[in-house]
Design an enzyme around this catalytic site. Sequence first.
Site, mmCIF file in Angstrom:
data_model
loop_
_atom_site.group_PDB
_atom_site.id
_atom_site.type_symbol
_atom_site.label_atom_id
_atom_site.label_comp_id
_atom_site.label_asym_id
_atom_site.label_seq_id
_atom_site.Cartn_x
_atom_site.Cartn_y
_atom_site.Cartn_z
ATOM 1 N N LYS A 20 -8.728 -2.022 -14.468
ATOM 2 C CA LYS A 20 -8.936 -2.766 -13.132
ATOM 3 C C LYS A 20 -10.085 -3.678 -13.197
ATOM 4 O O LYS A 20 -11.086 -3.581 -13.889
ATOM 5 C CB LYS A 20 -9.323 -1.531 -12.219
ATOM 6 C CG LYS A 20 -8.452 -0.223 -12.183
ATOM 7 C CD LYS A 20 -7.102 -0.624 -11.525
ATOM 8 C CE LYS A 20 -7.349 -0.813 -10.085
ATOM 9 N NZ LYS A 20 -6.770 0.561 -8.998
ATOM 10 N N ASP A 77 -0.180 -6.364 -7.788
ATOM 11 C CA ASP A 77 -0.619 -5.513 -6.457
ATOM 12 C C ASP A 77 0.621 -5.827 -5.498
ATOM 13 O O ASP A 77 0.545 -6.466 -4.545
ATOM 14 C CB ASP A 77 -1.757 -6.084 -6.023
ATOM 15 C CG ASP A 77 -2.482 -5.132 -5.054
ATOM 16 O OD1 ASP A 77 -2.102 -3.968 -5.097
ATOM 17 O OD2 ASP A 77 -3.434 -5.606 -4.560
ATOM 18 N N CYS A 87 -11.232 -13.205 31.863
ATOM 19 C CA CYS A 87 -11.842 -13.724 30.753
ATOM 20 C C CYS A 87 -10.848 -14.820 29.743
ATOM 21 O O CYS A 87 -9.626 -14.368 29.736
ATOM 22 C CB CYS A 87 -12.025 -12.412 29.809
ATOM 23 S SG CYS A 87 -12.535 -12.838 28.232
ATOM 24 N N LEU A 95 -0.560 5.343 -13.127
ATOM 25 C CA LEU A 95 -1.234 5.041 -14.307
ATOM 26 C C LEU A 95 -2.593 5.674 -14.247
ATOM 27 O O LEU A 95 -3.065 5.403 -13.309
ATOM 28 C CB LEU A 95 -1.394 3.325 -14.588
ATOM 29 C CG LEU A 95 0.133 2.914 -14.947
ATOM 30 C CD1 LEU A 95 -0.201 1.243 -14.755
ATOM 31 C CD2 LEU A 95 0.487 3.325 -16.440
ATOM 32 N N GLU A 144 -0.017 -6.829 -19.829
ATOM 33 C CA GLU A 144 0.425 -7.602 -18.727
ATOM 34 C C GLU A 144 -0.552 -7.336 -17.576
ATOM 35 O O GLU A 144 -1.144 -6.509 -17.280
ATOM 36 C CB GLU A 144 1.557 -7.422 -18.601
ATOM 37 C CG GLU A 144 2.092 -5.926 -18.312
ATOM 38 C CD GLU A 144 3.590 -5.729 -18.241
ATOM 39 O OE1 GLU A 144 4.274 -6.499 -18.565
ATOM 40 O OE2 GLU A 144 4.131 -4.559 -17.872
ATOM 41 N N CYS A 181 -13.937 -6.032 26.736
ATOM 42 C CA CYS A 181 -14.244 -6.639 27.726
ATOM 43 C C CYS A 181 -13.511 -6.295 28.897
ATOM 44 O O CYS A 181 -12.331 -6.024 28.819
ATOM 45 C CB CYS A 181 -13.964 -8.247 27.479
ATOM 46 S SG CYS A 181 -13.887 -9.065 28.909
ATOM 47 N N CYS A 189 -16.769 -14.278 28.796
ATOM 48 C CA CYS A 189 -16.423 -14.346 30.556
ATOM 49 C C CYS A 189 -17.919 -13.791 31.163
ATOM 50 O O CYS A 189 -18.144 -13.932 32.533
ATOM 51 C CB CYS A 189 -15.320 -13.865 31.066
ATOM 52 S SG CYS A 189 -15.520 -12.309 30.888
ATOM 53 N N TYR A 240 9.081 -4.509 -15.623
ATOM 54 C CA TYR A 240 8.143 -4.011 -16.703
ATOM 55 C C TYR A 240 8.225 -2.867 -17.290
ATOM 56 O O TYR A 240 7.691 -2.277 -18.097
ATOM 57 C CB TYR A 240 6.611 -4.001 -16.035
ATOM 58 C CG TYR A 240 6.447 -3.344 -14.805
ATOM 59 C CD1 TYR A 240 6.541 -2.049 -14.751
ATOM 60 C CD2 TYR A 240 6.019 -4.050 -13.667
ATOM 61 C CE1 TYR A 240 6.196 -1.427 -13.651
ATOM 62 C CE2 TYR A 240 5.691 -3.458 -12.613
ATOM 63 C CZ TYR A 240 5.795 -1.875 -12.483
ATOM 64 O OH TYR A 240 5.465 -1.164 -11.491
ATOM 65 N N ALA A 250 -11.055 0.511 -4.436
ATOM 66 C CA ALA A 250 -11.836 0.602 -5.288
ATOM 67 C C ALA A 250 -12.667 2.175 -4.698
ATOM 68 O O ALA A 250 -12.602 3.018 -5.375
ATOM 69 C CB ALA A 250 -13.064 -0.392 -5.539
ATOM 70 N N LYS A 300 -1.695 -6.433 -13.816
ATOM 71 C CA LYS A 300 -1.298 -5.293 -12.881
ATOM 72 C C LYS A 300 -0.868 -6.006 -11.473
ATOM 73 O O LYS A 300 -1.828 -6.415 -10.922
ATOM 74 C CB LYS A 300 -2.110 -4.248 -12.923
ATOM 75 C CG LYS A 300 -1.754 -3.038 -12.126
ATOM 76 C CD LYS A 300 -2.882 -1.837 -12.190
ATOM 77 C CE LYS A 300 -2.375 -0.540 -11.411
ATOM 78 N NZ LYS A 300 -2.256 -0.961 -9.996
ATOM 79 N N CYS A 343 -19.532 -9.463 27.923
ATOM 80 C CA CYS A 343 -18.613 -10.476 27.253
ATOM 81 C C CYS A 343 -19.134 -11.764 27.111
ATOM 82 O O CYS A 343 -19.599 -12.315 27.987
ATOM 83 C CB CYS A 343 -17.191 -10.407 27.940
ATOM 84 S SG CYS A 343 -16.179 -11.323 27.092
HETATM 85 S S1 IVH Z 1 3.837 0.417 -15.738
HETATM 86 C C1 IVH Z 1 4.855 4.298 -16.708
HETATM 87 N N1 IVH Z 1 2.998 -2.207 -15.689
HETATM 88 O O1 IVH Z 1 0.692 -0.027 -10.788
HETATM 89 C C2 IVH Z 1 4.255 3.109 -16.507
HETATM 90 N N2 IVH Z 1 2.763 -0.697 -13.683
HETATM 91 O O2 IVH Z 1 -1.339 2.256 -10.735
HETATM 92 C C3 IVH Z 1 4.761 2.425 -15.104
HETATM 93 N N3 IVH Z 1 1.859 -1.692 -11.771
HETATM 94 O O3 IVH Z 1 3.088 2.644 -10.299
HETATM 95 C C4 IVH Z 1 3.806 1.678 -14.585
HETATM 96 N N4 IVH Z 1 2.013 -3.722 -12.528
HETATM 97 O O4 IVH Z 1 3.367 0.199 -9.231
HETATM 98 C C5 IVH Z 1 3.137 -0.798 -14.770
HETATM 99 N N5 IVH Z 1 2.551 -4.431 -15.173
HETATM 100 C C6 IVH Z 1 2.566 -3.418 -14.832
HETATM 101 C C7 IVH Z 1 2.299 -2.930 -13.443
HETATM 102 C C8 IVH Z 1 2.348 -1.857 -12.937
HETATM 103 C C9 IVH Z 1 1.751 -2.948 -11.208
HETATM 104 C C10 IVH Z 1 1.941 -0.779 -10.483
HETATM 105 C C11 IVH Z 1 3.015 0.251 -10.524
HETATM 106 C C12 IVH Z 1 2.238 1.635 -11.016
HETATM 107 C C13 IVH Z 1 1.050 1.381 -10.730
HETATM 108 C C14 IVH Z 1 0.068 2.440 -11.084
#
Ligand code: IVH
Length: 695
Positions: free
Chosen positions: A328, A133, A446, A96, A129, A440, A425, A240, A47, A131, A422
């Site tokens: 997000k 991580d 310790c 993105l 869909e 420490c 200890c 994806y 964030a 996103k 500490c």
């Molecule tokens: S589409 C041109 N779909 O998020 C579009 N990206 O912050 C390509 N990511 O680089 C990305 N889940 O690593 C797409 N369902 C999803 C995703 C996704 C995770 C990641 C990806 C991208 C990053 C952007």
Amino acid sequence: MGKDSPPLPVEDLTPLQAAAELEYLALEIAAHDTAYHQQDAPVISDADYDALRQRNDAIEAHFPDLIRSDSPSKRLGAAPAEGFTKITHTRPMLSLDNAFDAEDVSEFVARVRRFLKLDPEEIVELVCEPKIDGLSIALRFEQGKFIQGATRGDGTTGENVTANLRTISDIPDTLPPGAPDMVEIRGEVYMGRDDFLSLNKRQVEAGDKPFANPRNAAAGSLRQLDQTITAKRPLHFFAYAWGEISHEPEGTHWDMLEKFKGWGFSVNPLARLCTDIAGLIKLYDEIAEKRATLPYDIDGMVYKINRLDWQDRLGMVSRAPRWAIAHKFPAEQAQTVIEKIDIQVGRTGVLTPVARLKPVTVGGVVVSNATLHNEDMITKLDVRQGDTVMIQRAGDVIPQVVKVIMENRPAESKPYLFLETCPVCGSHVHREEGEVAKRCTGGLVCPAQAVERLKHFVSRNAFDIEGLGAKNIEAFWKDGLIKNPADIFTLKDDHEREIRNREGWGDQSATKLFRAIDERRSISLERFIFALGIRQIGQATARLLAKQYLTLTNWRAAMVAAIDPEDEAYRDLIDIDGIGPSMAEDLIAFFDEPHNIDVLERLEKSLNVADFVPPETGGSPLAGKTVVFTGTLEKMSRGEAKARAESLGAKVAGSVSKKTDFVVAGADSGSKAKKAAALGVTILSEADWLAMIEG
Ligand code: IVH
């Protein structure tokens, strides 16, 4: 702008201020990119990172003339790390743009409509869909065979991690008939939450650092140079998107996802089609609700325009497609009360403050501890026991304290004072200049550090006691038989009967152990110094110290005297080539701790620490000579050559000067050999050199 001062509204910035802030942001974001993408060790939350990028974008939008050539908006991630070969993506791997609320989302759709000049009645279908991580990956298939896989890197060039990707079971090796001749499948490699937790458990058990979150664990696992390690890590892949493809697909993005499934890829099962903003937001809310119960981490939703002809027309701006956006999720936050601040002592003595919280649910997980990192963080947040605080889990497993809710602060509250001793200890704690951590100093006594120190003490390059390995040390420590190194040598006197009667032990094995311990009552000074496990004092430094002080008595007296920086002993110590002020500080801290002195005295009573004997070099033609190695040696490595020369009493230098006695020139020796010739220094071939040392 410094990170801590509140930013001025973009409209109020002068061009000069804007330029300065853009410079700051370019550097700052680049540093975070490196930490995140190359070192897999982010320093700020996602964030906070997004906030930096947003600020950069906002200033650039207002001052387009000031956009820098190294602007973060023109760059993705970080350039690839060393170690893997590089792959240039035939089509850049994009990132993105982010939306943070429903308004941003509807602005995205409105922008698309304006760009395409769509009639108001025209329906805009979107693929939605989660996103994931993880880390994005491109997989190249030719004639139905997986031939190459790469990380995103900086979007243009990534790392060739093909061998590692082959170990992932979700990635098919071959595509069925009917698949394009050439296709690059893109998607996310990730690690499930449960797998991540068990991996971290194993890391900790093996004495390795745990990963901060599943994303870092996935990235760290995929970027192992040894693919057998990757193979042991449970990684997964969701497809994806695609890059280069032999026949440009027509139709919709959704059709492509269906094809991916037919070709053997996993596509996220939560993907849906939506036709209006209300539908997007409804799905977003539903998945946000489910987020904590999903087996993998997600940090938002991705919305993509479904029609491929529209995607084509929309194209991209700098680093992101115009046809997709990431919506997000906010960092998971909750409010609770700090019941107590505890200080934990790690195995290397680092003191970490931990907030003990009134249990609270954050994103589906019950949280009762949060890290406060270090003393500076406590001061910065002014966190006190009894405070109501906002905590957050931003991708990381261990939540952080974000801020104190000042209105709820109890009247009797007092600032938190960091401990000077500490908590485990009672030894002094010490904060080195330039370090944030307090440590420490009770290294030998310790309990928090004791077991690890003991393991080091008996390890191969230290006391090397047969039959007293890590497992027995742990067991003996747990049962109170060995609490510090000195106890090892009084084990027979103090606990003989107990050991002979111990489960799994008998007279024979006990006798063997006591004999092994007795065999180590004589030890060289350098091994002894190394065994103490003083911070930064490894084998090489221990040897330097032994060489300088010759006897344990001398060394101890000098270290105690060096506690006073005015004393000559301090100067002598830092004058040793290879010992700097920071090592000196660690040595002094060790000797300044009475507990350590007690153990040392007990050890001295039980042991015979042999004086340092300078290597026998009398008859050696190299005794006292300065030698420089250059070029490639055939018969031995540079390291070995150096060690051999030193064992014969020579000093090995890195550069040629008038003081050099011999230059040993291997194949392809360059400027050093020339310089030696110019200075009239004797040049030896490798054969001459071997004859000299062996003769
Ligand atoms: S589409 C041109 N779909 O998020 C579009 N990206 O912050 C390509 N990511 O680089 C990305 N889940 O690593 C797409 N369902 C999803 C995703 C996704 C995770 C990641 C990806 C991208 C990053 C952007």
